[in-house]
Design a protein around this motif. Structure first.
Motif, mmCIF file in Angstrom:
data_model
loop_
_atom_site.group_PDB
_atom_site.id
_atom_site.type_symbol
_atom_site.label_atom_id
_atom_site.label_comp_id
_atom_site.label_asym_id
_atom_site.label_seq_id
_atom_site.Cartn_x
_atom_site.Cartn_y
_atom_site.Cartn_z
ATOM 1 N N CYS A 1 -2.449 -0.258 12.814
ATOM 2 C CA CYS A 1 -1.825 -0.780 14.023
ATOM 3 C C CYS A 1 -0.316 -0.872 13.854
ATOM 4 O O CYS A 1 0.185 -1.486 12.914
ATOM 5 C CB CYS A 1 -2.414 -2.162 14.342
ATOM 6 N N GLY B 1 -4.579 -4.985 15.699
ATOM 7 C CA GLY B 1 -4.618 -4.507 17.082
ATOM 8 C C GLY B 1 -5.620 -5.244 17.944
ATOM 9 O O GLY B 1 -6.063 -4.730 18.965
ATOM 10 N N PHE C 1 -1.598 2.535 17.859
ATOM 11 C CA PHE C 1 -2.170 2.910 16.571
ATOM 12 C C PHE C 1 -1.576 4.216 16.071
ATOM 13 O O PHE C 1 -1.321 5.137 16.840
ATOM 14 C CB PHE C 1 -3.692 3.060 16.694
#
Length: 148
Positions: free
Chosen positions: A134, A83, A128
């Motif tokens: 992620c 992420g 998330f």
């Protein structure tokens, strides 16, 4: 091309409490607006809508060495699976690694900054799951990681 990213929950900063009923409108590499999802069909007809399970928010800034991998490209893509859309300059001093980061539009920052989703700001987003893993990463408006 404009894309709307909508998720179960949305947070504008990492400290922001997640809220339901909001989506992010992305135009090119910028956040155009944060809008109520109820307004999407009328206010943004014909725009691509990506719906995500989980919590949508700003992509992360990685403040350490990049994950190990066989090639610079794979090291950058390892960040996307976390992420991450930005790294600190001090961790991409190798020319091949910096080149891979630049090619993939990873932001290289002189100092850490708190990530935030703001209209006019760069469209760096991440989704998330509740366990912190992620699900998807968007860097400069481009979907670069999506977990099946």
């Amino acid at each position: 091309m404009r894309t709307v990213h909508a998720a179960d929950l949305l947070r504008l900063t990492l400290d922001d409490p997640p809220r339901a009923g909001l989506a992010v409108v992305v135009a090119g590499d910028r956040v155009e607006a944060v809008v109520p999802t109820a307004e999407l069909p009328g206010a943004h007809p014909g725009v691509r809508v990506r719906r995500w399970a989980g919590t949508l928010g700003p992509a992360l800034v990685h403040d350490g060495p990049l994950p190990p991998a066989p090639t610079p490209r794979e090291r950058v893509h390892a960040l996307f699976r976390l992420g991450v859309a930005a790294v600190l300059d001090e961790h991409v001093t190798d020319p091949a690694l910096r080149s891979a980061a630049n090619r993939n539009e990873v932001a290289v920052l002189a100092a850490t900054r708190p990530p935030a989703l703001v209209p006019g700001g760069r469209a760096d987003l991440a989704v998330f799951d509740p366990d912190g893993s992620c699900r998807a990463t968007v860097v400069a408006g481009r979907l670069v990681h999506r977990r099946a």
